[in-house]
Design an enzyme around this catalytic site. Structure first.
Site, PDB file in Angstrom:
ATOM      1  N   LYS A   8      86.945   8.809  26.926  1.00 61.80           N
ATOM      2  CA  LYS A   8      85.832   8.593  26.427  1.00 61.80           C
ATOM      3  C   LYS A   8      85.480   9.367  25.363  1.00 61.80           C
ATOM      4  CE  LYS A   8      80.566   8.366  27.057  1.00 61.80           C
ATOM      5  NZ  LYS A   8      80.217   8.851  25.728  1.00 61.80           N
ATOM      6  N   PRO A 187      83.723  14.396  18.843  1.00 64.25           N
ATOM      7  CA  PRO A 187      84.672  13.187  18.595  1.00 64.25           C
ATOM      8  C   PRO A 187      86.006  13.922  18.626  1.00 64.25           C
ATOM      9  CG  PRO A 187      83.016  12.690  17.111  1.00 64.25           C
ATOM     10  CD  PRO A 187      82.689  14.014  17.744  1.00 64.25           C
ATOM     11  N   SER A 188      87.043  13.183  19.007  1.00 64.62           N
ATOM     12  CA  SER A 188      88.677  13.523  18.774  1.00 64.62           C
ATOM     13  C   SER A 188      88.892  14.597  19.541  1.00 64.62           C
ATOM     14  CB  SER A 188      88.863  13.699  17.231  1.00 64.62           C
ATOM     15  OG  SER A 188      88.727  12.548  16.797  1.00 64.62           O
ATOM     16  N   ARG A 189      88.074  15.005  20.740  1.00 60.26           N
ATOM     17  CA  ARG A 189      88.139  16.093  21.715  1.00 60.26           C
ATOM     18  C   ARG A 189      87.947  17.512  20.840  1.00 60.26           C
ATOM     19  NH1 ARG A 189      87.423  12.476  24.360  1.00 60.26           N
ATOM     20  NH2 ARG A 189      88.574  12.158  26.423  1.00 60.26           N
ATOM     21  N   LEU A 190      87.432  17.647  19.801  1.00 55.56           N
ATOM     22  CA  LEU A 190      87.092  18.571  19.062  1.00 55.56           C
ATOM     23  C   LEU A 190      85.706  19.126  19.298  1.00 55.56           C
ATOM     24  CD1 LEU A 190      88.651  17.916  15.699  1.00 55.56           C
ATOM     25  CD2 LEU A 190      89.647  19.399  17.558  1.00 55.56           C
TER      26      LEU A 190
END
Length: 210
Positions: A8, A187-190
């Site tokens: 997700k 977002p983007s696991r950041l």
């Protein structure tokens, strides 16, 4: 099912040092109230992690029941977690509110709360929960569900003609934090991660890489 493909992306909110409360307890209250407003399921549920007597870590879900100088929860002192905390009074708490894409991690030392505080909470509980605190030999192996039900009946009979009181082996713990980390999904696991660390009675705030 390909479990590795389940993911997700998080994008609801941001978390910056410039807009976080300088007191981590106040910041926690803000997030807790927002979690309550979001109707998060079991909003006060937290994973309590302790060091097992065998050296392995143990985690389980318990409920937060108060915040003052620390985070307060209740249990049977003779349970597995009770014995582990007596042996090694260090623990961590993890809150996760997926509705807000947020997590809070708390590390610190644990102490028993006063008998008066434990009494106050015990008598605020429903009668069934008070009976259960007496009836269940928490974490002990038992032969059957029927035995547990019989122990409950025995306790009900014992207190049928006299006021119930708090079991001496049941009460509260307070985790007094030295680290509190606030995690906001991005977002983007950041992800945003801000950590409060106690230094000479003052809280220092730092950003951590996700």
């Amino acid at each position: 099912m390909n479990i590795s493909a389940i993911r997700k992306d998080y994008a609801l909110k941001t978390l910056e040092i410039s807009n976080i409360n300088e007191n981590p307890f106040e910041q926690f209250h803000v997030w807790l109230q927002e979690a309550i407003k979001s109707e998060a399921l079991e909003v006060n549920a937290m994973t309590l992690s302790t060091l097992g007597l065998d050296g392995f870590p143990n985690g389980r879900i318990v409920l937060l029941k108060g915040i003052d100088s620390g985070f307060v929860f209740f249990t049977n002192y003779e349970s597995q977690k009770g014995k582990e905390l007596e042996n090694s009074p260090k623990a961590s708490l993890t809150f996760f509110w997926p509705e807000l894409e947020r997590q809070v991690r708390v590390n610190g030392l644990v102490e028993k709360i006063s008998s008066e505080e434990s009494d106050e909470y015990f008598f605020s509980r429903p009668l069934g929960s008070q009976i259960g605190a007496w009836a269940s030999p928490q974490s002990k192996k038992i032969s059957s569900r029927e035995l547990l039900e019989q122990m409950k009946l025995d306790v009900e009979k014992e207190f049928s003609n006299k006021p119930i009181h708090r079991p001496p082996h049941w009460g509260g713990f307070r985790l007094i934090p030295n680290k509190i980390e606030f995690w906001q999904g991005r977002p983007s696991r950041l992800h945003d991660r801000l950590i409060f660390e106690l230094n000479n009675e003052s809280w220092e705030i730092s950003r951590l890489a996700p």
